[in-house]
Design a protein around this motif. Structure first.
Motif, mmCIF file in Angstrom:
data_model
loop_
_atom_site.group_PDB
_atom_site.id
_atom_site.type_symbol
_atom_site.label_atom_id
_atom_site.label_comp_id
_atom_site.label_asym_id
_atom_site.label_seq_id
_atom_site.Cartn_x
_atom_site.Cartn_y
_atom_site.Cartn_z
ATOM 1 N N THR A 159 0.846 -1.180 0.000
ATOM 2 C CA THR A 159 0.000 0.000 0.000
ATOM 3 C C THR A 159 0.885 1.235 0.000
ATOM 4 O O THR A 159 1.726 1.406 0.896
ATOM 5 C CB THR A 159 -0.911 0.036 1.238
ATOM 6 O OG1 THR A 159 -1.713 -1.146 1.272
ATOM 7 C CG2 THR A 159 -1.822 1.251 1.211
ATOM 8 N N LEU A 179 1.818 4.976 0.731
ATOM 9 C CA LEU A 179 1.405 5.893 1.798
ATOM 10 C C LEU A 179 1.959 7.299 1.594
ATOM 11 O O LEU A 179 1.834 8.145 2.469
ATOM 12 C CB LEU A 179 1.870 5.353 3.162
ATOM 13 C CG LEU A 179 1.359 3.959 3.525
ATOM 14 C CD1 LEU A 179 1.981 3.477 4.833
ATOM 15 C CD2 LEU A 179 -0.162 3.937 3.625
ATOM 16 N N ASN A 204 -1.191 13.012 2.024
ATOM 17 C CA ASN A 204 -1.466 11.722 2.669
ATOM 18 C C ASN A 204 -1.994 11.888 4.092
ATOM 19 O O ASN A 204 -2.063 10.920 4.850
ATOM 20 C CB ASN A 204 -0.205 10.852 2.683
ATOM 21 C CG ASN A 204 0.925 11.470 3.488
ATOM 22 O OD1 ASN A 204 0.814 12.598 3.973
ATOM 23 N ND2 ASN A 204 2.032 10.761 3.623
ATOM 24 N N LEU A 262 -5.119 9.739 5.446
ATOM 25 C CA LEU A 262 -5.070 8.290 5.632
ATOM 26 C C LEU A 262 -5.300 7.943 7.103
ATOM 27 O O LEU A 262 -5.026 8.748 7.993
ATOM 28 C CB LEU A 262 -3.706 7.752 5.181
ATOM 29 C CG LEU A 262 -3.363 7.878 3.696
ATOM 30 C CD1 LEU A 262 -1.941 7.397 3.440
ATOM 31 C CD2 LEU A 262 -4.344 7.096 2.829
ATOM 32 N N TRP A 289 -3.918 6.683 9.834
ATOM 33 C CA TRP A 289 -2.600 6.292 10.324
ATOM 34 C C TRP A 289 -2.674 5.446 11.597
ATOM 35 O O TRP A 289 -1.769 4.653 11.871
ATOM 36 C CB TRP A 289 -1.735 7.526 10.529
ATOM 37 C CG TRP A 289 -1.277 8.090 9.218
ATOM 38 C CD1 TRP A 289 -1.811 9.137 8.532
ATOM 39 C CD2 TRP A 289 -0.207 7.589 8.415
ATOM 40 N NE1 TRP A 289 -1.136 9.332 7.345
ATOM 41 C CE2 TRP A 289 -0.144 8.392 7.250
ATOM 42 C CE3 TRP A 289 0.715 6.549 8.557
ATOM 43 C CZ2 TRP A 289 0.801 8.186 6.249
ATOM 44 C CZ3 TRP A 289 1.662 6.339 7.563
ATOM 45 C CH2 TRP A 289 1.695 7.157 6.427
ATOM 46 N N PRO A 309 -0.850 7.795 -2.308
ATOM 47 C CA PRO A 309 -1.285 7.473 -0.944
ATOM 48 C C PRO A 309 -2.632 6.741 -0.968
ATOM 49 O O PRO A 309 -3.628 7.268 -1.452
ATOM 50 C CB PRO A 309 -1.416 8.860 -0.295
ATOM 51 C CG PRO A 309 -0.475 9.721 -1.069
ATOM 52 C CD PRO A 309 -0.563 9.232 -2.479
ATOM 53 N N GLY A 310 -2.626 5.512 -0.492
ATOM 54 C CA GLY A 310 -3.839 4.695 -0.512
ATOM 55 C C GLY A 310 -3.912 3.712 -1.659
ATOM 56 O O GLY A 310 -4.794 2.839 -1.668
#
Length: 515
Positions: free
Chosen positions: A2, A4, A38, A41, A43, A263-264
């Motif tokens: 993934t 990030l 990001n 996200l 975290w 990111p993601g």
């Protein structure tokens, strides 16, 4: 895997998950932000991992605020660095399960094989940079991130690498902050951008991994004062090309194995074709949409940036005596670096309201004092409040703070001098003593190689790159393509930095002498 953002990724293996370099918060005096954004996200969920790898202490890799959100049950995979700074920083954040790797040794952690190669010269990162190799029995991965080893054979010898993650974009202040003409900046920028791409392609060719993931860049600059550093596709001399630009470059060179991670984004490397699922259309952040995306990003982060700037000024600090008390004793210990600099370095704290403070680091007399009008081969100018902040927090690494912020200007007379920047990276006794010892141990390699009619020492005098692989001769000048350093072959003098002579002679002369 993934994505990030930047150099951060979550790698899920058959024997545990590994989180790499989780950077979110702005770095270097609020200059660098992750691109794309990001910060949204989850975290806290991402942080529930088995292993944590922080490659080095640069703040776009080591983010102490975000690391507070990472599970403290994670085992830290620690590179073998010459100082304990990274270990102590992570310990202070609450990480207690720290596995100290041995440089270049494969460790078996309950089925997950791990090897970290640490680079430890004074010019590598903040006294150190590293690469992470993983093997879960099915897939081998190399996360090279910012590291620039002279060769990748240590990883290739462990078997075919399936996934190669590596840097391709700039992470420096040159040439933008130098007091040069616009034309000179353009030329030098184009040269640096080309070297970045060439070096990355060389690494890709050397390792021959099945899949290539460009990471570790670029940052984006959301402060209007630094906006011009963003690569918006109009400046061929911009050193911060984005992921899509480099993937397009790979495609132009005939490579079709690059994978984009936003990111993601999630890439299943175990499936045929390594399919990627993106959280949004990549076209919304690249190309013609990049500038409006960055404008909206800047609006979202306006309060964050304003709060950062509000923390800088410390008018209670009497700058010159404070810096003298701190830096002058270090200058008196820095024999190798002072010898390499061999002259004054001028430092100006600029303040239109309170007045400038003009200072000089005299590396001949080993004194830090007021500037007395003497000519200096290196000159740095920075906002007074930034220098006050460095004093207030006792920041021992100005390269990993002030210089990478690009919030300063520089000028020099003559070639680049690596000792100047090495000293500003070592404003603490532990680092200084290590760097002095490292320089003292360096010696010229006795092995020679022949390049286009010239016999030269095989190892680069800069950082020992193999010139048989990285050397290129053109018009009597040798360029080491690892870092772009140049030598004039007729006399071996370095055209890039002070010192560092190269042993060289025409091939015919060498053969005649041997006969």
């Amino acid at each position: 895997m993934t994505g990030l953002g930047h150099a951060s990724a979550l790698i899920e293996t058959a024997h545990g998950s590994v989180l790499c370099d989780p950077w979110v918060n702005p770095a270097y005096f609020g200059s660098w932000f992750p691109f794309p954004d990001n910060s949204e996200l989850d975290w806290d969920e991402i942080g529930k991992v088995d292993y944590l790898y922080v490659s080095h202490l640069h703040r776009d890799h080591y983010d102490p605020e975000n690391l507070k959100r990472i599970s403290k049950s994670a085992t830290v995979l620690l590179p073998e660095y010459p100082t304990d700074e990274l270990h102590d920083a992570l310990r202070d954040l609450g990480f207690t399960k720290i596995f100290r790797t041995t440089n270049g040794v494969v460790h078996d952690l309950d089925g997950l094989k791990v090897m970290i190669q640490a680079l430890i010269s004074p010019t590598d990162g903040p006294i150190g940079d590293s690469s992470l190799w993983l093997d879960d029995g099915t897939t081998k991965l190399l996360n090279q991130n910012d590291a620039r080893p002279t060769e990748l054979s240590a990883f290739a010898e462990l078997g075919h690498v399936d996934i190669h993650m590596l840097q391709y974009s700039g992470a420096i202040w040159y040439p933008m902050v130098y007091e040069l003409t616009d034309h000179a900046k353009q030329v030098f920028g184009e040269q640096k951008r080309a070297r970045q791409f060439d070096r990355t392609i060389r690494y890709i060719d050397d390792l021959k991994a099945t899949w290539v993931v460009p990471i570790a860049g670029p940052p984006c600059f959301l402060d209007e004062q630094l906006w011009q550093f963003n690569d918006l596709g109009t400046d061929p001399g911009n050193i911060f090309p984005d992921q899509q630009v480099f993937l397009d470059h790979m495609a132009e060179k005939g490579y079709d194995n690059g994978r984009l991670l936003l990111p993601g984004s999630v890439c299943d490397f175990a499936a045929d074709g390594a399919p990627v699922a993106h959280p949004y259309d990549p076209a919304t952040v690249f190309g013609e949409n990049k500038e409006p995306y960055l404008r909206a990003y800047a609006a979202r982060k306006k309060d964050v940036l304003e709060a950062e700037k509000a923390s800088w000024a410390h008018p209670e600090i009497d700058l010159l005596p404070a810096l003298k008390e701190w830096i002058e004793p270090l200058m008196r210990q820095a024999d190798k670096m002072a010898e390499g600099i061999n002259g004054p370095v001028r430092l100006t704290a600029v303040d239109a309201e309170r007045g400038d403070v003009d200072m000089v680091l005299d590396f001949v007399a080993r004194e830090f004092r007021a500037w007395d009008g003497e000519r200096a081969r290196y000159r740095f100018s920075a906002p007074r409040e930034l220098l006050e902040h460095l004093v207030a927090i006792h920041e021992i690494d100005w390269v990993n703070s002030l210089f990478l912020s690009c919030r300063f200007s520089a000028a020099r007379v003559g070639p680049y001098n690596e000792f100047v920047y090495a000293f500003f990276k070592c404003l603490g006794e532990e680092r200084l003593n290590y760097a002095e010892g490292w320089y003292a141990e360096q010696s010229t390699d006795d092995e020679d190689t022949e390049l286009d009619g010239w016999v030269v020492q095989r190892r680069c005098p800069h950082l020992k790159a193999d010139l048989q692989r990285f050397g290129k001769v053109e018009d009597g000048v040798l360029t080491c393509q690892m870092h772009g350093w140049k030598w004039r072959l007729k006399d071996g003098s370095c055209l890039t930095s002070v010192g560092h002579p190269l042993r060289s002679s025409p091939a015919g002369e060498t053969a005649a002498a041997q006969a």
